[in-house]
Write a protein that holds these residues in place. Sequence first.
Motif, PDB file in Angstrom:
ATOM      1  N   CYS A   9      14.620  -1.743   5.718  1.00  0.00           N
ATOM      2  CA  CYS A   9      13.239  -2.099   5.386  1.00  0.00           C
ATOM      3  C   CYS A   9      12.315  -1.018   5.926  1.00  0.00           C
ATOM      4  CB  CYS A   9      12.866  -3.455   5.980  1.00  0.00           C
ATOM      5  SG  CYS A   9      11.137  -3.892   5.702  1.00  0.00           S
ATOM      6  N   THR A  14      13.251  -1.898   9.959  1.00  0.00           N
ATOM      7  CA  THR A  14      14.463  -2.652  10.268  1.00  0.00           C
ATOM      8  C   THR A  14      15.694  -1.900   9.789  1.00  0.00           C
ATOM      9  OG1 THR A  14      13.226  -4.704  10.043  1.00  0.00           O
ATOM     10  CG2 THR A  14      15.620  -4.875   9.980  1.00  0.00           C
ATOM     11  N   ALA A  39      10.972  -7.765   8.165  1.00  0.00           N
ATOM     12  CA  ALA A  39      11.517  -7.288   6.890  1.00  0.00           C
ATOM     13  C   ALA A  39      11.154  -8.279   5.789  1.00  0.00           C
ATOM     14  CB  ALA A  39      13.027  -7.136   6.988  1.00  0.00           C
TER      15      ALA A  39
END
Length: 63
Positions: A9, A14, A39
Motif C-alpha cells: 500500500c 504498508t 492500508a
Amino acid sequence: MKDKNDVICHCSGTTKRQIKTLVNNGADNLDKISRMTGACSGCGACDVSILELLAENIADDGA
C-alpha cells in the motif's frame, strides 16, 4: 514473487512483511488489516493484493 519488504500500500507504506505479521497474529480479513495499518483507506488500489496475501498466508497456515 515479491520481496517481504515490498510496499503493498503506497498510501500508508504498508509492506508485505507487515501484512504477513498481522495475519500470523490473528488479522484474518481486510478490515482488520486496514484498521491496523491504514492500508485500503486511501486510493484502495491495494485491496486485491492484500486479499491475495491473506489467502496465501491463511492457506499456508492450514497446510
